[in-house]
Write a protein that holds these residues in place. Structure first.
Motif, PDB file in Angstrom:
ATOM      1  N   HIS A   1     -95.010  37.708  11.281  1.00 59.31           N
ATOM      2  CA  HIS A   1     -94.132  38.862  11.504  1.00 59.31           C
ATOM      3  C   HIS A   1     -94.801  39.904  12.394  1.00 59.31           C
ATOM      4  O   HIS A   1     -94.127  40.609  13.146  1.00 59.31           O
ATOM      5  N   HIS A   2     -96.107  40.006  12.328  1.00 53.13           N
ATOM      6  CA  HIS A   2     -96.828  40.918  13.221  1.00 53.13           C
ATOM      7  C   HIS A   2     -96.728  40.419  14.665  1.00 53.13           C
ATOM      8  O   HIS A   2     -96.568  41.212  15.600  1.00 53.13           O
ATOM      9  N   LEU A   3     -96.805  39.100  14.831  1.00 56.96           N
ATOM     10  CA  LEU A   3     -96.668  38.527  16.176  1.00 56.96           C
ATOM     11  C   LEU A   3     -95.241  38.670  16.698  1.00 56.96           C
ATOM     12  O   LEU A   3     -95.023  38.885  17.888  1.00 56.96           O
ATOM     13  N   ARG A   4     -94.273  38.571  15.797  1.00 55.52           N
ATOM     14  CA  ARG A   4     -92.884  38.773  16.214  1.00 55.52           C
ATOM     15  C   ARG A   4     -92.666  40.223  16.644  1.00 55.52           C
ATOM     16  O   ARG A   4     -91.963  40.496  17.610  1.00 55.52           O
ATOM     17  N   THR A   5     -93.274  41.149  15.910  1.00 55.81           N
ATOM     18  CA  THR A   5     -93.181  42.563  16.290  1.00 55.81           C
ATOM     19  C   THR A   5     -93.804  42.782  17.664  1.00 55.81           C
ATOM     20  O   THR A   5     -93.285  43.543  18.483  1.00 55.81           O
TER      21      THR A   5
ATOM     22  N   GLU B   1     -92.962  43.823  23.697  1.00 53.18           N
ATOM     23  CA  GLU B   1     -93.643  43.391  24.915  1.00 53.18           C
ATOM     24  C   GLU B   1     -93.394  44.348  26.086  1.00 53.18           C
ATOM     25  O   GLU B   1     -94.320  44.772  26.775  1.00 53.18           O
ATOM     26  N   LYS B   2     -92.134  44.706  26.311  1.00 52.43           N
ATOM     27  CA  LYS B   2     -91.782  45.603  27.414  1.00 52.43           C
ATOM     28  C   LYS B   2     -91.526  47.018  26.924  1.00 52.43           C
ATOM     29  O   LYS B   2     -91.735  47.981  27.658  1.00 52.43           O
TER      30      LYS B   2
ATOM     31  N   VAL C   1     -98.217  48.837  21.478  1.00 50.66           N
ATOM     32  CA  VAL C   1     -97.887  48.307  20.154  1.00 50.66           C
ATOM     33  C   VAL C   1     -98.039  46.791  20.156  1.00 50.66           C
ATOM     34  O   VAL C   1     -98.605  46.207  19.225  1.00 50.66           O
ATOM     35  N   ALA C   2     -97.551  46.144  21.205  1.00 52.04           N
ATOM     36  CA  ALA C   2     -97.654  44.686  21.302  1.00 52.04           C
ATOM     37  C   ALA C   2     -99.121  44.242  21.295  1.00 52.04           C
ATOM     38  O   ALA C   2     -99.488  43.271  20.614  1.00 52.04           O
ATOM     39  N   TYR C   3     -99.954  44.954  22.034  1.00 49.52           N
ATOM     40  CA  TYR C   3    -101.382  44.597  22.124  1.00 49.52           C
ATOM     41  C   TYR C   3    -102.059  44.675  20.759  1.00 49.52           C
ATOM     42  O   TYR C   3    -102.736  43.729  20.326  1.00 49.52           O
ATOM     43  N   TYR C   4    -101.878  45.799  20.058  1.00 48.52           N
ATOM     44  CA  TYR C   4    -102.580  45.963  18.789  1.00 48.52           C
ATOM     45  C   TYR C   4    -102.013  45.063  17.692  1.00 48.52           C
ATOM     46  O   TYR C   4    -102.741  44.654  16.779  1.00 48.52           O
ATOM     47  N   CYS C   5    -100.722  44.741  17.755  1.00 49.71           N
ATOM     48  CA  CYS C   5    -100.162  43.779  16.801  1.00 49.71           C
ATOM     49  C   CYS C   5    -100.827  42.417  16.978  1.00 49.71           C
ATOM     50  O   CYS C   5    -101.171  41.735  15.999  1.00 49.71           O
ATOM     51  N   ARG C   6    -101.043  42.028  18.225  1.00 46.60           N
ATOM     52  CA  ARG C   6    -101.702  40.739  18.494  1.00 46.60           C
ATOM     53  C   ARG C   6    -103.183  40.790  18.119  1.00 46.60           C
ATOM     54  O   ARG C   6    -103.741  39.803  17.638  1.00 46.60           O
ATOM     55  N   LEU C   7    -103.811  41.935  18.346  1.00 46.07           N
ATOM     56  CA  LEU C   7    -105.214  42.074  17.968  1.00 46.07           C
ATOM     57  C   LEU C   7    -105.372  41.939  16.461  1.00 46.07           C
ATOM     58  O   LEU C   7    -106.281  41.258  15.969  1.00 46.07           O
ATOM     59  N   TYR C   8    -104.463  42.579  15.723  1.00 50.06           N
ATOM     60  CA  TYR C   8    -104.482  42.463  14.258  1.00 50.06           C
ATOM     61  C   TYR C   8    -104.275  41.008  13.846  1.00 50.06           C
ATOM     62  O   TYR C   8    -104.969  40.488  12.957  1.00 50.06           O
TER      63      TYR C   8
ATOM     64  N   PHE D   1     -87.006  39.140   9.110  1.00 52.87           N
ATOM     65  CA  PHE D   1     -88.096  40.106   9.080  1.00 52.87           C
ATOM     66  C   PHE D   1     -88.464  40.407   7.642  1.00 52.87           C
ATOM     67  O   PHE D   1     -88.801  41.512   7.278  1.00 52.87           O
ATOM     68  N   GLY D   2     -88.402  39.383   6.813  1.00 56.84           N
ATOM     69  CA  GLY D   2     -88.646  39.572   5.388  1.00 56.84           C
ATOM     70  C   GLY D   2     -90.096  39.432   5.004  1.00 56.84           C
ATOM     71  O   GLY D   2     -90.943  39.095   5.789  1.00 56.84           O
ATOM     72  N   ALA D   3     -90.357  39.682   3.749  1.00 59.11           N
ATOM     73  CA  ALA D   3     -91.720  39.571   3.220  1.00 59.11           C
ATOM     74  C   ALA D   3     -91.707  38.574   2.085  1.00 59.11           C
ATOM     75  O   ALA D   3     -91.209  38.862   1.013  1.00 59.11           O
ATOM     76  N   GLU D   4     -92.244  37.393   2.326  1.00 59.58           N
ATOM     77  CA  GLU D   4     -92.290  36.411   1.258  1.00 59.58           C
ATOM     78  C   GLU D   4     -93.119  36.963   0.112  1.00 59.58           C
ATOM     79  O   GLU D   4     -94.192  37.496   0.310  1.00 59.58           O
ATOM     80  N   GLY D   5     -92.607  36.830  -1.076  1.00 56.25           N
ATOM     81  CA  GLY D   5     -93.362  37.315  -2.228  1.00 56.25           C
ATOM     82  C   GLY D   5     -92.995  38.726  -2.624  1.00 56.25           C
ATOM     83  O   GLY D   5     -93.377  39.187  -3.669  1.00 56.25           O
ATOM     84  N   GLY D   6     -92.243  39.436  -1.786  1.00 59.83           N
ATOM     85  CA  GLY D   6     -91.733  40.745  -2.161  1.00 59.83           C
ATOM     86  C   GLY D   6     -92.759  41.850  -2.101  1.00 59.83           C
ATOM     87  O   GLY D   6     -93.787  41.735  -1.459  1.00 59.83           O
ATOM     88  N   ALA D   7     -92.459  42.935  -2.793  1.00 68.42           N
ATOM     89  CA  ALA D   7     -93.315  44.113  -2.752  1.00 68.42           C
ATOM     90  C   ALA D   7     -94.671  43.815  -3.370  1.00 68.42           C
ATOM     91  O   ALA D   7     -94.789  43.029  -4.298  1.00 68.42           O
ATOM     92  N   GLU D   8     -95.689  44.466  -2.821  1.00 71.73           N
ATOM     93  CA  GLU D   8     -97.039  44.233  -3.315  1.00 71.73           C
ATOM     94  C   GLU D   8     -97.157  44.665  -4.768  1.00 71.73           C
ATOM     95  O   GLU D   8     -96.870  45.786  -5.119  1.00 71.73           O
ATOM     96  N   GLY D   9     -97.568  43.741  -5.607  1.00 66.18           N
ATOM     97  CA  GLY D   9     -97.804  44.090  -7.001  1.00 66.18           C
ATOM     98  C   GLY D   9     -96.553  44.047  -7.851  1.00 66.18           C
ATOM     99  O   GLY D   9     -96.626  43.878  -9.037  1.00 66.18           O
TER     100      GLY D   9
END
Length: 305
Positions: free
Chosen positions: A13-17, A22-23, A28-35, A172-180
Protein backbone atom coordinates in the motif's frame (compact mmCIF):
# COMPACT_ATOMS: atom_id res chain seq x y z
CA UNK A 1 6.98 -1.73 -10.64
CA UNK A 2 6.35 -5.44 -10.95
CA UNK A 3 3.98 -7.26 -8.60
CA UNK A 4 4.98 -7.11 -4.96
CA UNK A 5 6.25 -10.51 -3.71
CA UNK A 6 4.07 -12.10 -1.00
CA UNK A 7 6.92 -11.75 1.51
CA UNK A 8 6.80 -7.96 1.08
CA UNK A 9 3.02 -7.61 1.13
CA UNK A 10 3.23 -5.30 4.17
CA UNK A 11 4.58 -2.44 2.00
CA UNK A 12 2.32 -2.84 -1.05
CA UNK A 13 0.00 0.00 0.00
CA UNK A 14 2.95 2.33 0.56
CA UNK A 15 4.15 1.53 -2.96
CA UNK A 16 0.67 2.14 -4.33
CA UNK A 17 0.62 5.52 -2.59
CA UNK A 18 3.97 6.29 -4.24
CA UNK A 19 2.55 5.42 -7.64
CA UNK A 20 -0.50 7.63 -7.07
CA UNK A 21 1.76 10.59 -6.22
CA UNK A 22 4.27 10.05 -9.02
CA UNK A 23 3.32 13.31 -10.77
CA UNK A 24 1.22 14.93 -8.08
CA UNK A 25 3.99 15.09 -5.46
CA UNK A 26 7.27 13.34 -6.40
CA UNK A 27 8.69 13.97 -2.91
CA UNK A 28 5.90 11.89 -1.35
CA UNK A 29 6.46 9.20 -3.99
CA UNK A 30 10.21 9.13 -3.27
CA UNK A 31 9.91 8.74 0.50
CA UNK A 32 7.12 6.15 0.21
CA UNK A 33 9.46 4.05 -1.93
CA UNK A 34 12.37 4.66 0.43
CA UNK A 35 10.24 3.43 3.33
CA UNK A 36 9.17 0.40 1.29
CA UNK A 37 12.78 -0.46 0.46
CA UNK A 38 14.05 -0.07 4.04
CA UNK A 39 11.14 -2.07 5.45
CA UNK A 40 11.38 -4.66 2.68
CA UNK A 41 15.06 -5.25 3.46
CA UNK A 42 14.06 -6.11 7.02
CA UNK A 43 11.16 -8.33 5.94
CA UNK A 44 12.96 -10.45 3.37
CA UNK A 45 16.13 -9.74 1.45
CA UNK A 46 17.20 -13.34 0.87
CA UNK A 47 14.67 -15.03 -1.39
CA UNK A 48 15.40 -14.48 -5.11
CA UNK A 49 12.08 -12.80 -5.92
CA UNK A 50 12.38 -10.36 -3.02
CA UNK A 51 16.00 -9.56 -3.83
CA UNK A 52 15.12 -8.91 -7.48
CA UNK A 53 12.19 -6.70 -6.48
CA UNK A 54 14.24 -4.70 -3.96
CA UNK A 55 17.08 -4.19 -6.44
CA UNK A 56 14.66 -2.71 -8.98
CA UNK A 57 13.20 -0.51 -6.26
CA UNK A 58 16.69 0.64 -5.31
CA UNK A 59 17.45 1.54 -8.94
CA UNK A 60 14.19 3.48 -9.14
CA UNK A 61 15.10 5.42 -5.99
CA UNK A 62 18.53 6.30 -7.39
CA UNK A 63 16.94 7.60 -10.58
CA UNK A 64 14.41 9.69 -8.63
CA UNK A 65 17.13 11.07 -6.37
CA UNK A 66 19.07 12.33 -9.40
CA UNK A 67 15.96 13.82 -10.99
CA UNK A 68 15.02 15.59 -7.73
CA UNK A 69 18.56 16.62 -6.78
CA UNK A 70 17.62 20.33 -6.72
CA UNK A 71 14.64 19.73 -4.42
CA UNK A 72 15.45 20.66 -0.80
CA UNK A 73 12.97 18.06 0.46
CA UNK A 74 15.26 15.41 -1.00
CA UNK A 75 18.67 17.00 -0.33
CA UNK A 76 17.87 18.14 3.24
CA UNK A 77 16.45 15.57 5.60
CA UNK A 78 14.81 18.07 7.96
CA UNK A 79 12.91 19.67 5.06
CA UNK A 80 11.85 16.27 3.76
CA UNK A 81 10.64 15.31 7.22
CA UNK A 82 8.54 18.48 7.44
CA UNK A 83 7.15 17.94 3.92
CA UNK A 84 5.91 14.40 4.63
CA UNK A 85 4.57 15.27 8.08
CA UNK A 86 2.69 18.33 6.81
CA UNK A 87 1.21 16.33 3.95
CA UNK A 88 0.10 13.52 6.26
CA UNK A 89 -1.49 15.90 8.78
CA UNK A 90 -3.29 17.84 6.04
CA UNK A 91 -4.85 14.61 4.82
CA UNK A 92 -5.73 13.69 8.40
CA UNK A 93 -7.32 17.11 8.95
CA UNK A 94 -9.37 16.88 5.75
CA UNK A 95 -10.66 13.40 6.63
CA UNK A 96 -11.32 14.33 10.27
CA UNK A 97 -13.34 17.40 9.24
CA UNK A 98 -15.40 15.30 6.82
CA UNK A 99 -15.93 12.67 9.52
CA UNK A 100 -17.05 15.14 12.18
CA UNK A 101 -19.39 16.78 9.67
CA UNK A 102 -21.01 13.42 8.96
CA UNK A 103 -19.88 13.32 5.33
CA UNK A 104 -18.83 9.70 4.89
CA UNK A 105 -17.47 8.76 1.47
CA UNK A 106 -14.68 6.84 -0.23
CA UNK A 107 -12.36 9.84 -0.54
CA UNK A 108 -12.39 10.58 3.17
CA UNK A 109 -11.79 6.89 3.97
CA UNK A 110 -8.83 6.87 1.63
CA UNK A 111 -7.53 10.14 3.10
CA UNK A 112 -7.59 8.66 6.61
CA UNK A 113 -5.80 5.53 5.46
CA UNK A 114 -3.24 7.35 3.30
CA UNK A 115 -2.47 9.66 6.24
CA UNK A 116 -1.70 6.58 8.35
CA UNK A 117 0.60 5.22 5.62
CA UNK A 118 2.49 8.52 5.39
CA UNK A 119 2.94 8.53 9.15
CA UNK A 120 4.55 5.11 8.68
CA UNK A 121 6.84 6.74 6.12
CA UNK A 122 7.98 9.31 8.69
CA UNK A 123 9.93 6.55 10.42
CA UNK A 124 12.62 6.83 7.71
CA UNK A 125 13.66 10.02 9.56
CA UNK A 126 13.62 8.45 13.03
CA UNK A 127 11.15 7.41 15.71
CA UNK A 128 7.62 8.80 15.57
CA UNK A 129 6.48 11.24 18.21
CA UNK A 130 3.83 9.93 20.60
CA UNK A 131 1.30 12.29 18.99
CA UNK A 132 1.93 10.89 15.53
CA UNK A 133 1.75 7.31 16.82
CA UNK A 134 -1.72 8.14 18.13
CA UNK A 135 -2.72 9.90 14.91
CA UNK A 136 -1.61 6.91 12.85
CA UNK A 137 -3.55 4.46 14.97
CA UNK A 138 -6.66 6.63 15.00
CA UNK A 139 -6.57 7.31 11.23
CA UNK A 140 -6.12 3.64 10.36
CA UNK A 141 -8.88 2.59 12.71
CA UNK A 142 -11.25 5.26 11.41
CA UNK A 143 -10.68 4.13 7.83
CA UNK A 144 -11.54 0.54 8.68
CA UNK A 145 -14.51 1.46 10.86
CA UNK A 146 -16.19 3.78 8.36
CA UNK A 147 -15.49 1.42 5.45
CA UNK A 148 -17.09 -1.51 7.28
CA UNK A 149 -20.10 0.58 8.31
CA UNK A 150 -20.77 1.73 4.75
CA UNK A 151 -20.21 -1.77 3.42
CA UNK A 152 -22.81 -3.21 5.81
CA UNK A 153 -25.28 -0.36 5.26
CA UNK A 154 -24.84 1.13 8.74
CA UNK A 155 -24.39 4.83 9.51
CA UNK A 156 -20.95 5.51 11.06
CA UNK A 157 -20.73 7.50 14.27
CA UNK A 158 -18.84 10.78 13.67
CA UNK A 159 -15.77 11.74 15.66
CA UNK A 160 -13.79 9.82 18.27
CA UNK A 161 -15.48 6.76 19.73
CA UNK A 162 -14.27 3.60 21.47
CA UNK A 163 -12.08 1.66 19.05
CA UNK A 164 -13.16 -1.93 18.65
CA UNK A 165 -11.49 -4.44 16.37
CA UNK A 166 -12.13 -3.74 12.68
CA UNK A 167 -10.67 -5.48 9.67
CA UNK A 168 -11.04 -5.27 5.94
CA UNK A 169 -9.03 -5.94 2.85
CA UNK A 170 -9.69 -3.91 -0.28
CA UNK A 171 -7.89 -1.55 -2.63
CA UNK A 172 -6.59 0.61 0.21
CA UNK A 173 -7.45 -1.56 3.17
CA UNK A 174 -5.46 -2.82 6.10
CA UNK A 175 -5.40 -6.56 6.50
CA UNK A 176 -5.83 -7.41 10.13
CA UNK A 177 -7.61 -4.17 10.98
CA UNK A 178 -6.69 -1.59 13.57
CA UNK A 179 -3.50 -2.10 15.50
CA UNK A 180 -4.19 -3.94 18.71
CA UNK A 181 -7.97 -3.96 18.15
CA UNK A 182 -8.48 -2.06 21.40
CA UNK A 183 -9.70 1.41 22.38
CA UNK A 184 -7.20 4.26 22.56
CA UNK A 185 -7.66 5.31 26.14
CA UNK A 186 -8.20 9.05 26.45
CA UNK A 187 -7.33 9.84 22.83
CA UNK A 188 -9.56 12.69 21.70
CA UNK A 189 -8.14 14.30 18.54
CA UNK A 190 -9.42 17.81 17.95
CA UNK A 191 -11.07 18.88 14.72
CA UNK A 192 -8.07 20.86 13.57
CA UNK A 193 -4.32 20.49 13.71
CA UNK A 194 -1.83 23.17 12.86
CA UNK A 195 -0.38 22.51 9.44
CA UNK A 196 3.16 23.32 10.44
CA UNK A 197 3.91 23.10 14.16
CA UNK A 198 7.33 24.38 15.11
CA UNK A 199 8.35 21.27 17.02
CA UNK A 200 7.10 18.71 14.47
CA UNK A 201 4.22 17.67 16.72
CA UNK A 202 0.68 18.78 15.80
CA UNK A 203 -0.58 21.44 18.18
CA UNK A 204 -4.16 20.93 19.24
CA UNK A 205 -6.43 23.83 18.35
CA UNK A 206 -9.95 24.58 19.57
CA UNK A 207 -12.66 23.16 17.29
CA UNK A 208 -13.56 25.74 14.62
CA UNK A 209 -17.09 26.90 14.04
CA UNK A 210 -19.28 24.51 12.04
CA UNK A 211 -19.47 26.83 9.04
CA UNK A 212 -15.70 26.96 8.55
CA UNK A 213 -14.67 24.71 5.66
CA UNK A 214 -10.99 23.89 5.22
CA UNK A 215 -10.26 23.74 1.47
CA UNK A 216 -8.78 20.33 0.60
CA UNK A 217 -6.21 21.76 -1.82
CA UNK A 218 -3.39 19.52 -2.93
CA UNK A 219 -3.64 17.18 0.07
CA UNK A 220 -7.11 15.90 -0.72
CA UNK A 221 -7.88 13.21 -3.29
CA UNK A 222 -7.90 14.61 -6.80
CA UNK A 223 -11.64 14.21 -7.29
CA UNK A 224 -12.62 15.74 -3.96
CA UNK A 225 -14.74 18.92 -4.29
CA UNK A 226 -13.31 22.04 -2.70
CA UNK A 227 -16.37 22.31 -0.48
CA UNK A 228 -19.70 20.53 0.07
CA UNK A 229 -22.40 21.45 -2.48
CA UNK A 230 -24.70 24.29 -1.42
CA UNK A 231 -28.46 24.18 -1.76
CA UNK A 232 -29.66 26.14 -4.78
CA UNK A 233 -30.05 29.83 -4.08
CA UNK A 234 -27.98 29.84 -0.91
CA UNK A 235 -25.79 32.92 -0.67
CA UNK A 236 -22.05 32.50 -0.35
CA UNK A 237 -20.97 33.80 3.04
CA UNK A 238 -17.46 35.19 3.44
CA UNK A 239 -15.24 33.29 5.85
CA UNK A 240 -13.50 35.31 8.52
CA UNK A 241 -10.40 33.72 9.98
CA UNK A 242 -9.41 35.55 13.16
CA UNK A 243 -5.77 36.08 14.09
CA UNK A 244 -5.64 34.75 17.64
CA UNK A 245 -2.03 35.88 18.16
CA UNK A 246 -1.23 39.55 17.43
CA UNK A 247 2.22 40.15 15.96
CA UNK A 248 5.01 40.91 18.43
CA UNK A 249 5.96 44.36 17.17
CA UNK A 250 9.04 44.51 19.39
CA UNK A 251 10.69 41.80 17.35
CA UNK A 252 10.72 43.98 14.23
CA UNK A 253 12.92 46.51 16.04
CA UNK A 254 15.41 43.96 17.28
CA UNK A 255 18.87 44.23 15.80
CA UNK A 256 21.35 41.40 15.86
CA UNK A 257 23.91 42.04 18.54
CA UNK A 258 27.57 41.98 17.55
CA UNK A 259 28.31 38.98 19.72
CA UNK A 260 25.48 36.85 18.33
CA UNK A 261 26.87 33.87 16.46
CA UNK A 262 24.42 31.74 14.51
CA UNK A 263 25.23 28.08 13.92
CA UNK A 264 24.28 26.10 10.79
CA UNK A 265 21.60 24.45 12.93
CA UNK A 266 20.14 27.89 13.74
CA UNK A 267 19.84 28.70 10.04
CA UNK A 268 18.22 25.33 9.40
CA UNK A 269 15.66 25.92 12.17
CA UNK A 270 14.93 29.40 10.84
CA UNK A 271 14.33 27.93 7.37
CA UNK A 272 12.02 25.39 8.97
CA UNK A 273 9.93 28.10 10.66
CA UNK A 274 9.66 30.06 7.39
CA UNK A 275 8.59 26.93 5.53
CA UNK A 276 5.96 26.22 8.19
CA UNK A 277 4.68 29.79 7.90
CA UNK A 278 4.31 29.35 4.14
CA UNK A 279 2.36 26.12 4.66
CA UNK A 280 0.05 27.83 7.15
CA UNK A 281 -0.67 30.66 4.71
CA UNK A 282 -1.91 28.14 2.18
CA UNK A 283 -4.76 27.59 4.63
CA UNK A 284 -5.10 31.28 5.50
CA UNK A 285 -4.03 30.34 9.03
CA UNK A 286 -2.71 33.77 9.96
CA UNK A 287 -2.04 32.98 13.62
CA UNK A 288 0.21 30.01 12.86
CA UNK A 289 2.04 31.89 10.09
CA UNK A 290 2.72 34.86 12.38
CA UNK A 291 3.84 32.60 15.21
CA UNK A 292 6.40 30.79 13.06
CA UNK A 293 7.67 33.99 11.44
CA UNK A 294 8.13 35.52 14.87
CA UNK A 295 10.15 32.49 15.97
CA UNK A 296 12.34 32.71 12.87
CA UNK A 297 12.93 36.44 13.38
CA UNK A 298 13.74 36.01 17.06
CA UNK A 299 16.17 33.20 16.32
CA UNK A 300 17.97 35.17 13.60
CA UNK A 301 18.23 38.38 15.63
CA UNK A 302 19.01 36.98 19.09
CA UNK A 303 20.36 33.50 18.47
CA UNK A 304 17.73 32.13 20.85
CA UNK A 305 14.34 30.51 20.38
Amino acid sequence: MTAVPPQLKAVQHHLRTAQEHEKRDPVVAYYCRLYAMQTGMKLDSKTPESRKFLMKLMDQLETMKKELADNESISQEIVGNAHIENYALKMFLYADNEDRSGRFHKNMIKSFYTASLLLDVLTVFGELSEENIQHRKYARWKATYIHNCLKSGETPQPGPIGMEGEAYDDEFGAEGGAEGGAPLAGFQPQVSFRTAPADHSPAVMPPPSNNLQIPPGSHAPANTPAEPPRPTGEAVKPITIPCTMPPDVSLTNTKQAGDVRLTPEDFTRAQKYCKYAGSALQYEDVATAVQNLQKALKLLTTGKE
